[in-house]
Design a protein around this motif. Sequence first.
Motif, PDB file in Angstrom:
ATOM      1  N   MET A   1       0.827  -1.202   0.000  1.00 39.61           N
ATOM      2  CA  MET A   1       0.000   0.000   0.000  1.00 39.61           C
ATOM      3  C   MET A   1       0.863   1.254   0.000  1.00 39.61           C
ATOM      4  O   MET A   1       1.856   1.310   0.705  1.00 39.61           O
ATOM      5  N   VAL A   2       0.448   2.217  -0.794  1.00 40.48           N
ATOM      6  CA  VAL A   2       1.207   3.468  -0.869  1.00 40.48           C
ATOM      7  C   VAL A   2       0.951   4.286   0.387  1.00 40.48           C
ATOM      8  O   VAL A   2      -0.183   4.472   0.806  1.00 40.48           O
ATOM      9  N   LYS A   3       2.030   4.762   0.979  1.00 38.20           N
ATOM     10  CA  LYS A   3       1.885   5.582   2.192  1.00 38.20           C
ATOM     11  C   LYS A   3       1.350   6.957   1.856  1.00 38.20           C
ATOM     12  O   LYS A   3       1.745   7.564   0.872  1.00 38.20           O
ATOM     13  N   GLU A   4       0.440   7.434   2.704  1.00 43.86           N
ATOM     14  CA  GLU A   4      -0.192   8.745   2.486  1.00 43.86           C
ATOM     15  C   GLU A   4       0.122   9.641   3.681  1.00 43.86           C
ATOM     16  O   GLU A   4       0.041   9.200   4.826  1.00 43.86           O
ATOM     17  N   VAL A  26       9.510  20.599  -4.640  1.00 46.15           N
ATOM     18  CA  VAL A  26      10.528  19.584  -4.364  1.00 46.15           C
ATOM     19  C   VAL A  26       9.889  18.376  -3.673  1.00 46.15           C
ATOM     20  O   VAL A  26      10.151  17.217  -4.031  1.00 46.15           O
ATOM     21  N   LEU A  27       9.008  18.629  -2.711  1.00 49.83           N
ATOM     22  CA  LEU A  27       8.352  17.534  -1.991  1.00 49.83           C
ATOM     23  C   LEU A  27       7.514  16.681  -2.939  1.00 49.83           C
ATOM     24  O   LEU A  27       7.520  15.448  -2.859  1.00 49.83           O
ATOM     25  N   GLU A  28       6.817  17.348  -3.861  1.00 43.85           N
ATOM     26  CA  GLU A  28       5.972  16.596  -4.796  1.00 43.85           C
ATOM     27  C   GLU A  28       6.818  15.711  -5.700  1.00 43.85           C
ATOM     28  O   GLU A  28       6.496  14.551  -5.943  1.00 43.85           O
ATOM     29  N   SER A  29       7.922  16.279  -6.147  1.00 46.09           N
ATOM     30  CA  SER A  29       8.770  15.517  -7.044  1.00 46.09           C
ATOM     31  C   SER A  29       9.425  14.321  -6.328  1.00 46.09           C
ATOM     32  O   SER A  29       9.418  13.200  -6.834  1.00 46.09           O
ATOM     33  N   VAL A  30       9.937  14.550  -5.140  1.00 52.09           N
ATOM     34  CA  VAL A  30      10.641  13.468  -4.439  1.00 52.09           C
ATOM     35  C   VAL A  30       9.652  12.390  -3.965  1.00 52.09           C
ATOM     36  O   VAL A  30       9.984  11.196  -3.946  1.00 52.09           O
ATOM     37  N   SER A  31       8.422  12.783  -3.634  1.00 54.29           N
ATOM     38  CA  SER A  31       7.463  11.776  -3.170  1.00 54.29           C
ATOM     39  C   SER A  31       7.073  10.851  -4.323  1.00 54.29           C
ATOM     40  O   SER A  31       6.875   9.655  -4.121  1.00 54.29           O
ATOM     41  N   LYS A  33       9.047  10.042  -6.831  1.00 56.09           N
ATOM     42  CA  LYS A  33      10.189   9.148  -7.071  1.00 56.09           C
ATOM     43  C   LYS A  33      10.292   8.051  -6.022  1.00 56.09           C
ATOM     44  O   LYS A  33      10.705   6.939  -6.313  1.00 56.09           O
ATOM     45  N   TYR A  34       9.946   8.385  -4.776  1.00 57.68           N
ATOM     46  CA  TYR A  34      10.128   7.413  -3.706  1.00 57.68           C
ATOM     47  C   TYR A  34       8.842   6.687  -3.333  1.00 57.68           C
ATOM     48  O   TYR A  34       8.796   5.934  -2.353  1.00 57.68           O
ATOM     49  N   GLY A  35       7.777   6.931  -4.093  1.00 57.03           N
ATOM     50  CA  GLY A  35       6.571   6.119  -3.942  1.00 57.03           C
ATOM     51  C   GLY A  35       5.743   6.355  -2.699  1.00 57.03           C
ATOM     52  O   GLY A  35       5.274   5.403  -2.075  1.00 57.03           O
ATOM     53  N   PHE A  36       5.558   7.604  -2.306  1.00 58.49           N
ATOM     54  CA  PHE A  36       4.578   7.888  -1.260  1.00 58.49           C
ATOM     55  C   PHE A  36       3.799   9.136  -1.665  1.00 58.49           C
ATOM     56  O   PHE A  36       4.222   9.868  -2.561  1.00 58.49           O
ATOM     57  N   ASN A  37       2.655   9.338  -1.030  1.00 55.12           N
ATOM     58  CA  ASN A  37       1.795  10.474  -1.395  1.00 55.12           C
ATOM     59  C   ASN A  37       1.761  11.532  -0.311  1.00 55.12           C
ATOM     60  O   ASN A  37       1.590  11.213   0.870  1.00 55.12           O
ATOM     61  N   GLU A 310      10.529   9.344   6.107  1.00 55.08           N
ATOM     62  CA  GLU A 310      10.921   9.135   4.704  1.00 55.08           C
ATOM     63  C   GLU A 310      12.404   9.498   4.555  1.00 55.08           C
ATOM     64  O   GLU A 310      12.785  10.492   3.930  1.00 55.08           O
ATOM     65  N   HIS A 311      13.250   8.646   5.147  1.00 49.26           N
ATOM     66  CA  HIS A 311      14.677   8.970   5.239  1.00 49.26           C
ATOM     67  C   HIS A 311      15.365   9.008   3.879  1.00 49.26           C
ATOM     68  O   HIS A 311      16.207   9.859   3.626  1.00 49.26           O
ATOM     69  N   LYS A 312      14.998   8.085   3.001  1.00 47.49           N
ATOM     70  CA  LYS A 312      15.665   8.050   1.690  1.00 47.49           C
ATOM     71  C   LYS A 312      15.334   9.299   0.891  1.00 47.49           C
ATOM     72  O   LYS A 312      16.200   9.891   0.243  1.00 47.49           O
TER      73      LYS A 312
END
Length: 353
Positions: A1-4, A26-31, A33-37, A310-312
């Motif tokens: 499940m995708v984290k929200e 930046v937050l939208e772009s990185v989220s 790439k790393y698969g969370f919403n 979301e450390h990565k």
Amino acid sequence: MVKEYKIAVIPGDGTGPEVVREGIKVLESVSKKYGFNLNFVNFNIGGGHYKATGEILPDGVLESLADHDAIYLGAIGHPDVKPGILEKGILLNLRFHFDQYINLRPIKLYEGVDTPLKDKGPDDIDFAVIRENTEGIYAGAGGCLKKGTPDEVAVQESINTRKGVERCVRYAFEYCRKRNKAKKLTLCGKTNVLTYAFDLWERTFYEIAEEYPDIETDYAHVDAICMWMVKNPEWFDVIVTDNMFGDIITDLAAMIQGGMGIAAGGNINPEGLSMFEPIGGSAPKYTGKNIINPIAAILAAQILLDTIGEHKASDSVEKSVINVLRDNIKDSAAGKMGYTTEEVGDLVVENIE
Ligand code: IPM
Ligand code: MN
């Protein structure tokens, strides 16, 4: 499940909305790439709203904020509002209400950023200040008598509770261990004069230290800290201190890491709702010009990511900022970057891996 995650956004006043926009980009772009919403919900709070409506905190806003995973704040301040009203009514109110008892301020001189300290570089300036964020003089205990007369009395007391001091000191030891660098924690106080308040801090500090044999402990008076921070910033790994001293030394620290365009912090409740902000104010004279440096706001977003787990993604934002500061931005001051506010945000997005 995708984290929200639900992120409450308070763009606020002055340049706040401009820098927050870049942070969100930046937050939208990185989220992605790393698969969370991340779901952003805007809150219209600040000096502008106060001037327009007379309302400091709109009704029900604390309850609505409580329903989020983090708060992302731009800046609060208005040139026509008397000092104290917005600070106490909004910023401090939020810190106290959500019991954000830690003010975390990482101080890192990134490559390519100028420091006013002669002969000091990124290897020398890399520490963090853990400031107690809900007590001390900020608690607002005190009052005045015979105001406006020659016999006027003003009292403003520093409140230090064992619980408040202990949870802050413990957080600092944990942070120092997790950071895993020099593993040295310095208590910043004034035990030679404030013999009640800092006696409590000192006893608590050395008691808790017994649980952390891997962490080296040190103590310095706040005035000496100011001296060493300029002369030997490389001595510091993590500093823990009270609310007022923390406020002052983190402005000094912000300057040696490149100034208000770079410095960011988190108001953290490790068990609850935390709030992240660039340290600089609303900068009215730069408002709307698209020349303010958004890096501080982007780094505030980076600390947000780290704090929600979301450390990565957080590491990846920091790496991108490192590249952009090293390879692109000429000067971190507003108007001297060689890029607009928006272009700096784009550069950080493009550099995310
Ligand atoms: C800060 C600011 C605030 C503080 C003010 C605006 C109330 O200076 O976040 O350091 O004193 O804490
Ligand atoms: Mn301050």
